[in-house]
Design an enzyme around this catalytic site. Structure first.
Site, short mmCIF file in Angstrom:
data_model
loop_
_atom_site.label_atom_id
_atom_site.label_comp_id
_atom_site.label_asym_id
_atom_site.label_seq_id
_atom_site.Cartn_x
_atom_site.Cartn_y
_atom_site.Cartn_z
N GLY A 138 11.48 -10.41 5.79
CA GLY A 138 10.64 -10.75 6.92
C GLY A 138 9.32 -9.99 6.90
O GLY A 138 8.82 -9.64 5.83
N SER A 139 8.78 -9.72 8.07
CA SER A 139 7.45 -9.13 8.18
C SER A 139 7.51 -7.62 7.94
O SER A 139 8.52 -6.97 8.22
CB SER A 139 6.87 -9.41 9.56
OG SER A 139 7.60 -8.73 10.56
N GLU A 158 12.41 -6.93 1.77
CA GLU A 158 11.57 -7.95 1.12
C GLU A 158 10.52 -8.36 2.15
O GLU A 158 10.80 -9.14 3.06
CB GLU A 158 12.42 -9.14 0.70
CG GLU A 158 13.49 -8.77 -0.34
CD GLU A 158 14.37 -9.95 -0.68
OE1 GLU A 158 13.96 -10.76 -1.53
OE2 GLU A 158 15.44 -10.08 -0.08
N LEU A 159 9.32 -7.82 1.99
CA LEU A 159 8.31 -7.92 3.05
C LEU A 159 7.09 -8.73 2.62
O LEU A 159 6.00 -8.53 3.13
CB LEU A 159 7.88 -6.51 3.47
CG LEU A 159 9.03 -5.58 3.86
CD1 LEU A 159 8.49 -4.21 4.24
CD2 LEU A 159 9.84 -6.17 5.01
N CYS A 192 7.11 -15.60 1.27
CA CYS A 192 6.65 -14.36 0.63
C CYS A 192 6.02 -14.59 -0.74
O CYS A 192 5.22 -13.77 -1.20
CB CYS A 192 7.80 -13.36 0.53
SG CYS A 192 9.25 -13.96 -0.36
#
Length: 227
Positions: A138-139, A158-159, A192
């Site tokens: 996400g963010s 996982e940004l 992403c």
């Protein structure tokens, strides 16, 4: 796909997207031994961490469940998903398919679970010490905040990224423009790995920009369910 953070031992992973019994057997869901090199006398094996807490975003709610499940299976860990409520139906269906394939391959019951919940309840998964690893997609602002509250458990974030594309002078511009438009604007760019930078050779820059701008202007904006 590297699954090392999910494991206390030495682990390598090269998984397939085909969710079949053969796939789950290949990733070694019930085997500790992963690879053996008799010549070098090296053995690679997986030692499970424990139960994994997985926070799933509303973008890509299906594929995120699949690849996180494969990593958990590779390292012989159970995984519990907390999907975004807006994408919960997709996440539930993906988890059901994954779970059924895992059971057919010999995985224990309860190895893949989905618990749709509010963000407030989802925070409990972040802080609960019974989870040995937290994986979040996400963010950046939300991800780093979760890491700060996760305690001693391992955290995999996982940004997003800053994916670039190179268009050389030898490129097929029509094909390149078509692919880049999809890569940049699919899911409104909220993926992403979406295209965020484009490097174009000087020799084809003007021609590329003309085609690219025409293609971008022709994109239809609105509800994807509206024909």
């Amino acid at each position: 796909m590297c699954c090392k953070p999910h494991c206390n031992g030495i682990v390598t992973a090269n998984t397939s997207n085909q969710l079949t019994t053969k796939t789950w057997r290949e990733v070694g869901i019930w085997l500790g031994l992963l690879r053996e090199d008799p010549e070098k006398k090296i053995v690679e094996y997986g030692v499970p961490l424990g139960v994994i807490a997985a926070i799933v975003p509303t973008t890509n709610p299906t594929s995120t469940v699949i690849f996180k499940s494969l990593c958990a299976a590779k390292t012989r860990n159970s995984i519990i998903f907390s999907p975004h409520l807006m994408g919960a139906n997709c996440s539930n269906l993906a988890a059901k398919i994954v779970y059924e394939a895992a059971l057919e391959a010999g995985a224990p019951k309860g190895s893949v679970s989905v618990l749709p919940m509010s963000r407030e309840l989802g925070d409990r998964m972040v802080t609960d010490d019974r989870f040995k690893l937290l994986t979040f997609t996400g963010s950046p602002s939300v991800g780093w905040a979760m890491k700060a509250k996760a305690g001693k458990k391992k955290v995999v974030l996982e940004l997003g990224g800053n994916a670039g594309v190179i268009v050389d002078r030898s490129a097929n511009l029509d094909w390149a423009v078509k692919r880049i438009l999809v890569g940049a604007f699919a899911y409104s760019g909220q993926v992403c790995i979406s295209v965020q930078r484009i490097f174009v050779h000087d020799a084809v820059y003007d021609a590329f920009m003309s085609k690219f701008l025409d293609g971008a202007r022709a994109l239809k904006v609105g509800d994807p369910l509206d024909p």
